[in-house]
Design a protein around this motif. Structure first.
Motif, PDB file in Angstrom:
ATOM      1  N   VAL A   1      62.548  28.791 -34.922  1.00 47.29           N
ATOM      2  CA  VAL A   1      62.087  27.787 -35.882  1.00 47.29           C
ATOM      3  C   VAL A   1      62.058  28.402 -37.274  1.00 47.29           C
ATOM      4  O   VAL A   1      62.328  27.738 -38.277  1.00 47.29           O
ATOM      5  CB  VAL A   1      60.680  27.271 -35.497  1.00 47.29           C
ATOM      6  CG1 VAL A   1      60.153  26.285 -36.542  1.00 47.29           C
ATOM      7  CG2 VAL A   1      60.723  26.611 -34.119  1.00 47.29           C
ATOM      8  N   ILE A   2      61.730  29.693 -37.339  1.00 52.90           N
ATOM      9  CA  ILE A   2      61.738  30.445 -38.590  1.00 52.90           C
ATOM     10  C   ILE A   2      62.525  31.734 -38.386  1.00 52.90           C
ATOM     11  O   ILE A   2      62.795  32.146 -37.253  1.00 52.90           O
ATOM     12  CB  ILE A   2      60.311  30.777 -39.087  1.00 52.90           C
ATOM     13  CG1 ILE A   2      59.573  31.665 -38.069  1.00 52.90           C
ATOM     14  CG2 ILE A   2      59.520  29.507 -39.371  1.00 52.90           C
ATOM     15  CD1 ILE A   2      58.249  32.218 -38.564  1.00 52.90           C
ATOM     16  N   THR A   3      62.877  32.378 -39.506  1.00 52.99           N
ATOM     17  CA  THR A   3      63.530  33.686 -39.467  1.00 52.99           C
ATOM     18  C   THR A   3      62.514  34.746 -39.890  1.00 52.99           C
ATOM     19  O   THR A   3      61.493  34.416 -40.506  1.00 52.99           O
ATOM     20  CB  THR A   3      64.719  33.725 -40.430  1.00 52.99           C
ATOM     21  OG1 THR A   3      64.230  33.654 -41.785  1.00 52.99           O
ATOM     22  CG2 THR A   3      65.680  32.563 -40.156  1.00 52.99           C
ATOM     23  N   PRO A   4      62.774  36.024 -39.597  1.00 56.60           N
ATOM     24  CA  PRO A   4      61.846  37.084 -40.034  1.00 56.60           C
ATOM     25  C   PRO A   4      61.611  37.078 -41.544  1.00 56.60           C
ATOM     26  O   PRO A   4      60.518  37.428 -42.000  1.00 56.60           O
ATOM     27  CB  PRO A   4      62.556  38.360 -39.575  1.00 56.60           C
ATOM     28  CG  PRO A   4      63.367  37.943 -38.398  1.00 56.60           C
ATOM     29  CD  PRO A   4      63.850  36.563 -38.732  1.00 56.60           C
ATOM     30  N   PHE A   5      62.609  36.672 -42.311  1.00 56.26           N
ATOM     31  CA  PHE A   5      62.464  36.663 -43.763  1.00 56.26           C
ATOM     32  C   PHE A   5      61.466  35.595 -44.243  1.00 56.26           C
ATOM     33  O   PHE A   5      60.977  35.669 -45.373  1.00 56.26           O
ATOM     34  CB  PHE A   5      63.827  36.421 -44.422  1.00 56.26           C
ATOM     35  CG  PHE A   5      64.836  37.496 -44.129  1.00 56.26           C
ATOM     36  CD1 PHE A   5      64.747  38.744 -44.724  1.00 56.26           C
ATOM     37  CD2 PHE A   5      65.855  37.275 -43.207  1.00 56.26           C
ATOM     38  CE1 PHE A   5      65.671  39.749 -44.450  1.00 56.26           C
ATOM     39  CE2 PHE A   5      66.781  38.275 -42.919  1.00 56.26           C
ATOM     40  CZ  PHE A   5      66.679  39.513 -43.543  1.00 56.26           C
ATOM     41  N   GLN A   6      61.162  34.609 -43.393  1.00 53.96           N
ATOM     42  CA  GLN A   6      60.239  33.535 -43.775  1.00 53.96           C
ATOM     43  C   GLN A   6      58.780  33.859 -43.460  1.00 53.96           C
ATOM     44  O   GLN A   6      57.889  33.088 -43.820  1.00 53.96           O
ATOM     45  CB  GLN A   6      60.630  32.230 -43.063  1.00 53.96           C
ATOM     46  CG  GLN A   6      61.913  31.593 -43.559  1.00 53.96           C
ATOM     47  CD  GLN A   6      62.251  30.339 -42.769  1.00 53.96           C
ATOM     48  OE1 GLN A   6      62.592  30.392 -41.587  1.00 53.96           O
ATOM     49  NE2 GLN A   6      62.134  29.195 -43.421  1.00 53.96           N
ATOM     50  N   ILE A   7      58.535  34.986 -42.802  1.00 53.44           N
ATOM     51  CA  ILE A   7      57.168  35.310 -42.381  1.00 53.44           C
ATOM     52  C   ILE A   7      56.198  35.379 -43.567  1.00 53.44           C
ATOM     53  O   ILE A   7      55.123  34.741 -43.524  1.00 53.44           O
ATOM     54  CB  ILE A   7      57.144  36.617 -41.559  1.00 53.44           C
ATOM     55  CG1 ILE A   7      57.788  36.377 -40.191  1.00 53.44           C
ATOM     56  CG2 ILE A   7      55.708  37.116 -41.379  1.00 53.44           C
ATOM     57  CD1 ILE A   7      57.907  37.621 -39.331  1.00 53.44           C
ATOM     58  N   PRO A   8      56.517  36.098 -44.662  1.00 59.63           N
ATOM     59  CA  PRO A   8      55.575  36.120 -45.789  1.00 59.63           C
ATOM     60  C   PRO A   8      55.298  34.739 -46.361  1.00 59.63           C
ATOM     61  O   PRO A   8      54.156  34.417 -46.720  1.00 59.63           O
ATOM     62  CB  PRO A   8      56.282  37.013 -46.812  1.00 59.63           C
ATOM     63  CG  PRO A   8      57.206  37.852 -46.010  1.00 59.63           C
ATOM     64  CD  PRO A   8      57.673  36.971 -44.896  1.00 59.63           C
ATOM     65  N   PHE A   9      56.336  33.905 -46.433  1.00 65.42           N
ATOM     66  CA  PHE A   9      56.201  32.536 -46.929  1.00 65.42           C
ATOM     67  C   PHE A   9      55.254  31.728 -46.035  1.00 65.42           C
ATOM     68  O   PHE A   9      54.385  30.990 -46.524  1.00 65.42           O
ATOM     69  CB  PHE A   9      57.593  31.894 -46.968  1.00 65.42           C
ATOM     70  CG  PHE A   9      57.613  30.433 -47.284  1.00 65.42           C
ATOM     71  CD1 PHE A   9      57.401  29.977 -48.582  1.00 65.42           C
ATOM     72  CD2 PHE A   9      57.874  29.491 -46.290  1.00 65.42           C
ATOM     73  CE1 PHE A   9      57.444  28.622 -48.880  1.00 65.42           C
ATOM     74  CE2 PHE A   9      57.916  28.141 -46.581  1.00 65.42           C
ATOM     75  CZ  PHE A   9      57.702  27.708 -47.875  1.00 65.42           C
ATOM     76  N   CYS A  10      55.391  31.873 -44.708  1.00 63.58           N
ATOM     77  CA  CYS A  10      54.541  31.140 -43.761  1.00 63.58           C
ATOM     78  C   CYS A  10      53.089  31.607 -43.861  1.00 63.58           C
ATOM     79  O   CYS A  10      52.160  30.786 -43.831  1.00 63.58           O
ATOM     80  CB  CYS A  10      55.064  31.320 -42.336  1.00 63.58           C
ATOM     81  SG  CYS A  10      56.671  30.550 -42.042  1.00 63.58           S
ATOM     82  N   ILE A  11      52.894  32.920 -43.964  1.00 57.65           N
ATOM     83  CA  ILE A  11      51.531  33.455 -44.095  1.00 57.65           C
ATOM     84  C   ILE A  11      50.881  32.948 -45.376  1.00 57.65           C
ATOM     85  O   ILE A  11      49.696  32.571 -45.388  1.00 57.65           O
ATOM     86  CB  ILE A  11      51.552  34.995 -44.062  1.00 57.65           C
ATOM     87  CG1 ILE A  11      51.993  35.492 -42.677  1.00 57.65           C
ATOM     88  CG2 ILE A  11      50.181  35.565 -44.418  1.00 57.65           C
ATOM     89  CD1 ILE A  11      52.204  36.985 -42.590  1.00 57.65           C
ATOM     90  N   LYS A  12      51.653  32.924 -46.469  1.00 60.47           N
ATOM     91  CA  LYS A  12      51.139  32.422 -47.748  1.00 60.47           C
ATOM     92  C   LYS A  12      50.637  30.992 -47.613  1.00 60.47           C
ATOM     93  O   LYS A  12      49.556  30.645 -48.113  1.00 60.47           O
ATOM     94  CB  LYS A  12      52.241  32.503 -48.804  1.00 60.47           C
ATOM     95  CG  LYS A  12      51.832  31.954 -50.167  1.00 60.47           C
ATOM     96  CD  LYS A  12      53.007  32.004 -51.145  1.00 60.47           C
ATOM     97  CE  LYS A  12      52.626  31.358 -52.481  1.00 60.47           C
ATOM     98  NZ  LYS A  12      53.783  31.391 -53.427  1.00 60.47           N
TER      99      LYS A  12
END
Length: 275
Positions: free
Chosen positions: A249-260
């Motif tokens: 559903v997400i990529t590893p690069f989106q993790i900071p964006f999701c946490i934010k």
């Protein structure tokens, strides 16, 4: 010994909007006429769009409030059956759903809530459910709960004093999360929340929540994960991230964006509840 539950103890609590006819009920019961069941309809509407019922066992409350949680709470406050089945206006009931429900409450007479299975119209189950009945659902089972999956022991729920959180649900500040909060609130208050692996309804395969942007998904989840788990907030955000990574559903690069965005939702909830 308590008297066994039966079909006549079940009342369907149905939330809908802007209805002026009962015709929408017909496709929900393809195996019989809807008047075979007790139904309480909460119609969130305007003064110009009033719904009425000529049938004794089909009750209607026209409400001029907005918000799905407010609709659910109004239904619960006015429930007339011993068992309340929460539902929406876009499901199709499986034949024999009523027997499945009262049989489950006879198997778990102390349960305040029982979760069942829901399937897509094509027949595939909505999620991977455990294959056996569960007396007390675990945290993951409680978290992954939709309103169309649950039935309630009305007396026990009213005894708990727990209602749906009006900050969550369609038409509210956070458009998802009201169901897992409700289930977890019952659990935290010491009430039994159980699961029975039987399908009671079918629904279109694409849910409204499937069309929400990932930034909004994490903002909302940040809020309800904080509400449910509080000090374990970061643990459960991490679990959610791993689940979405595994499902692509997400990529590893989106993790900071999701946490934010999860932190944004948590902060918004704290600001709203501190007022």
């Amino acid at each position: 010994m308590a008297q066994a539950f039966k079909k006549s103890d079940i009342e369907i609590l149905l939330s809908t909007m802007n209805r002026d006819s009962l015709d929408f009920l017909t496709p929900m019961f393809p195996f019989t006429h809807f008047t075979e069941f007790k139904i309480l309809i909460i119609n969130q509407t305007t003064q110009e769009n009033i719904l009425q019922s000529p049938y004794v066992n089909i009750r209607v409350i026209n409400s001029f409030e907005k918000g799905l949680s407010k609709s659910r709470n109004l239904a619960l406050a006015n429930a007339g059956g011993k068992i309340a089945l929460m539902t929406d206006d876009d499901v199709i009931f499986k034949e024999g759903f009523d027997e499945t429900i009262y049989t489950a409450f006879n198997a778990f007479p102390d349960a305040a809530l029982i979760k069942f299975c829901a399937a897509a119209f094509e027949g595939k189950l909505f999620r991977k459910y455990t294959r056996h009945a569960v007396k007390n659902m675990n945290a993951m089972q409680r978290l992954n709960t939709m309103s169309i999956e649950i039935a309630l022991n009305v007396e026990r729920v009213k005894q708990s004093g727990i209602i749906f959180n009006a900050l969550f649900g369609l038409g509210s500040f956070f458009s998802m999360g009201e169901e897992p909060i409700f289930v977890n609130d019952l659990h935290k208050a010491g009430f039994q929340v159980s699961f029975v692996p039987k399908t009671i309804v079918t629904h279109k395969s694409v849910k409204d929540s499937d069309n929400i942007a990932i930034s909004e998904v994490y903002r909302i989840r940040g809020a309800y994960l904080k509400k449910i788990f509080d000090k374990q907030f970061f643990l459960w955000v991490g679990i959610q991230l791993m689940y979405h990574l595994k499902g692509r559903v997400i990529t590893p690069f989106q993790i900071p964006f999701c946490i934010k965005n999860a932190l944004k939702g948590r902060k918004q909830l704290l600001n709203l509840t501190e007022k």
